[in-house]
Design a protein around this motif. Structure first.
Motif, PDB file in Angstrom:
ATOM      1  N   THR A   1       0.807  -1.213   0.000  1.00  0.00           N
ATOM      2  CA  THR A   1       0.000   0.000   0.000  1.00  0.00           C
ATOM      3  C   THR A   1       0.841   1.264   0.000  1.00  0.00           C
ATOM      4  OG1 THR A   1      -0.133  -0.059   2.404  1.00  0.00           O
ATOM      5  CG2 THR A   1      -1.912  -1.126   1.189  1.00  0.00           C
TER       6      THR A   1
ATOM      7  N   GLU B   1      -0.278   5.386   0.628  1.00  0.00           N
ATOM      8  CA  GLU B   1      -1.552   5.823   0.060  1.00  0.00           C
ATOM      9  C   GLU B   1      -2.570   6.020   1.169  1.00  0.00           C
ATOM     10  OE1 GLU B   1      -2.443   2.577  -2.447  1.00  0.00           O
ATOM     11  OE2 GLU B   1      -0.852   3.004  -3.883  1.00  0.00           O
TER      12      GLU B   1
ATOM     13  N   LYS C   1      -5.794   5.278   1.443  1.00  0.00           N
ATOM     14  CA  LYS C   1      -6.618   4.117   1.770  1.00  0.00           C
ATOM     15  C   LYS C   1      -5.859   3.115   2.630  1.00  0.00           C
ATOM     16  CE  LYS C   1      -9.312   0.379  -0.328  1.00  0.00           C
ATOM     17  NZ  LYS C   1      -9.730  -0.263  -1.597  1.00  0.00           N
TER      18      LYS C   1
ATOM     19  N   LEU D   1      -6.611   2.256   6.736  1.00  0.00           N
ATOM     20  CA  LEU D   1      -6.897   0.897   7.202  1.00  0.00           C
ATOM     21  C   LEU D   1      -5.956   0.503   8.337  1.00  0.00           C
ATOM     22  CD1 LEU D   1      -7.539  -1.031   3.850  1.00  0.00           C
ATOM     23  CD2 LEU D   1      -9.201  -0.563   5.658  1.00  0.00           C
TER      24      LEU D   1
END
Length: 199
Positions: free
Chosen positions: A103, A106, A108, A112
């Motif tokens: 990831t 980023e 998003k 998370l």
């Protein structure tokens, strides 16, 4: 809750974020100051924000169960601590943490990770309501502590590798269990009674 206890709690809560930050450091080939700051801010903001939400929820019904609040605090911290110790014994951090390598930074992916590592803090916020903690200084302190340790975790992961991940979670779990036990003993007066019998 005194400053020393709050610091111990903040360190214990931040160990999940610290462990994941090490993973982030591992995944970054060339680390920059902005990487350290971004990771620290995500984890610091969520780790400070979740206890505040938990506090608001706990405040709604804290007066009704004030006679057992110390037991609730003890049980919540015990469960959180045991879960962290279990996580530290796994060969891999967790599926969501393993995905950290893919990831990058980023929005998003970081959201998370920040949510996943701060759920425990939500439960701790509920105990703050029972213990009548001054919430704004407390959550600010927790957020800053997490920011510092998470930033440090990125650097450690980038320099030293993965060997500290499990140790961080184990230490965090033990800290929360000890703190929960202390709260229980303080509120039940067990230590005072023990001292009276001994002396």
């Amino acid at each position: 809750m005194g400053l020393v206890e709050l610091f111990i709690l903040a360190v214990g809560l931040s160990m999940d974020a610290f462990a994941v930050s090490i993973c982030k450091g591992l995944s970054l080939r060339k680390i920059q100051i902005k990487h350290i700051v971004v990771v620290g801010l995500y984890f610091g903001i969520f780790q400070g924000g979740m206890p505040f939400i938990g506090y608001l929820l706990g405040n709604q019904f804290s007066e009704k169960i004030v006679s057992v609040d110390h037991w609730i605090a003890f049980i919540l911290l015990l469960i959180i601590g045991i879960n962290m110790i279990k996580e530290s014994r796994k060969d891999e951090i967790d599926e969501i943490e393993n995905n950290a390598e893919n990831t990058g930074l980023e929005v998003k992916g970081m959201l998370l990770l920040a949510i996943a590592t701060s759920i425990d803090a939500l439960a701790v916020g509920v105990t703050f309501a029972f213990l009548k903690v001054n919430i704004l200084p407390a959550v600010t302190f927790i957020g800053i502590t997490t920011f510092v340790l998470s930033s440090l975790g990125v650097k450690i992961g980038n320099v030293f590798g993965s060997k500290y991940k499990s140790h961080a979670e184990l230490a965090g779990g033990l800290i929360l269990i000890i703190l929960g036990t202390k709260i229980l003993l303080d509120h039940t007066g067990f230590l005072q009674k023990l001292g009276t019998h001994l002396f």
